[in-house]
Write a protein that holds these residues in place. Structure first.
Motif, PDB file in Angstrom:
ATOM      1  N   VAL A  13       0.852  -1.188   0.000  1.00  0.00           N
ATOM      2  CA  VAL A  13       0.000   0.000   0.000  1.00  0.00           C
ATOM      3  C   VAL A  13       0.887   1.237   0.000  1.00  0.00           C
ATOM      4  N   VAL A  14       0.659   2.103  -0.976  1.00  0.00           N
ATOM      5  CA  VAL A  14       1.359   3.390  -1.047  1.00  0.00           C
ATOM      6  C   VAL A  14       0.513   4.405  -0.284  1.00  0.00           C
ATOM      7  N   VAL A  46       4.384   6.082  -8.444  1.00  0.00           N
ATOM      8  CA  VAL A  46       5.026   5.129  -7.533  1.00  0.00           C
ATOM      9  C   VAL A  46       4.326   3.777  -7.609  1.00  0.00           C
ATOM     10  N   ALA A  47       2.972   3.807  -7.551  1.00  0.00           N
ATOM     11  CA  ALA A  47       2.205   2.555  -7.592  1.00  0.00           C
ATOM     12  C   ALA A  47       2.407   1.823  -8.917  1.00  0.00           C
ATOM     13  N   ILE A  60      -3.435   2.350  -3.061  1.00  0.00           N
ATOM     14  CA  ILE A  60      -3.023   3.701  -2.665  1.00  0.00           C
ATOM     15  C   ILE A  60      -3.996   4.237  -1.621  1.00  0.00           C
ATOM     16  N   ILE A  61      -3.461   4.905  -0.612  1.00  0.00           N
ATOM     17  CA  ILE A  61      -4.276   5.662   0.339  1.00  0.00           C
ATOM     18  C   ILE A  61      -3.755   7.098   0.355  1.00  0.00           C
ATOM     19  N   LEU A  62      -4.639   8.044   0.093  1.00  0.00           N
ATOM     20  CA  LEU A  62      -4.344   9.476   0.197  1.00  0.00           C
ATOM     21  C   LEU A  62      -5.212  10.051   1.309  1.00  0.00           C
ATOM     22  N   ILE A  95      -2.792  12.824 -13.709  1.00  0.00           N
ATOM     23  CA  ILE A  95      -2.740  11.395 -13.952  1.00  0.00           C
ATOM     24  C   ILE A  95      -1.303  10.959 -14.047  1.00  0.00           C
ATOM     25  N   GLY A  96      -1.079   9.691 -13.740  1.00  0.00           N
ATOM     26  CA  GLY A  96       0.279   9.182 -13.767  1.00  0.00           C
ATOM     27  C   GLY A  96       0.913   9.314 -15.138  1.00  0.00           C
TER      28      GLY A  96
END
Length: 204
Positions: A13-14, A46-47, A60-62, A95-96
């Motif tokens: 998890v990021v 990163v993910a 991902i958790i923001l 966006i990535g």
């Protein structure tokens, strides 16, 4: 060691937290939106890089203080797939740079549907300033496993559902009911901060 073609089955998890620009106003909201977009771009990159290295289950958790309400562009820039919150930005940084796109969910409901108790309303701050007393939602926990909750692939759709695969939110910490808050609102003796504590439990 593992190559990009191998698969790593452990969950990863990021997690990123932030405190965006304060104060209301169009220019401050534009700054917040730019900050949110940059944060989203970085964590998605990163993910995606982790997936490239072979990690199968990446989420991902923001979370943090957005200083903005759910309908504002800085919040919508996370929950909308297009990733700009409806604002015309100088650069499409929401966006990535490469890899899959990520759909984010809110751990807490961000509308008036808060269950069977009509007296319960989600909020994260309730304070009095020179311009009056306001109760608002400005703190958030967003999460994603990189998959759409409806499979439609449509752009601009708000994503707050619970049908996602992978990381799922199972519990959230409730906020005080109106009668539990001091008449002076926040901060006070019972709740010494001008923001409420919010928390979520996730299952992978």
């Amino acid at each position: 060691s593992s190559s990009s073609s191998s698969s790593i089955r452990d969950n990863i998890v990021v997690v990123a937290t932030t405190h965006l620009k304060a104060k209301e106003g169009t220019e401050n909201e534009r700054i917040r939106t730019s900050q949110a977009l940059e944060l989203r771009r970085k964590v998605e990159n990163v993910a995606n890089e982790l997936r490239t290295l072979g990690w199968e289950d990446v989420s991902i958790i923001l979370l943090g203080d957005w200083n903005a309400e759910p309908e504002d562009a800085s919040v919508r820039s996370i929950l909308e797939r297009r990733g700009n919150g409806g604002l015309e930005m100088d650069n499409d940084v929401g966006i990535g740079d490469k890899g899959m796109k990520w759909d984010f969910h809110s751990a807490y409901p961000l509308d008036d549907e808060n269950g069977d108790d009509e007296n319960y309303h989600f909020y994260t701050t309730w304070k009095t300033r020179k311009d009056g007393t306001k109760r608002r939602v400005i703190d958030y926990i967003f999460y994603s496993s990189g998959r759409s909750n409806d499979g439609s692939g449509r752009r601009g759709a708000l994503v707050t559902g619970a049908d996602e695969v992978g990381l799922s939110c199972t519990h959230t910490l409730s906020v005080p009911k109106d009668e539990e808050v001091e008449a002076t609102r926040f901060p006070g003796l019972r709740y010494p901060s001008d923001h409420l504590l919010i928390a979520a439990k996730f299952e992978i």
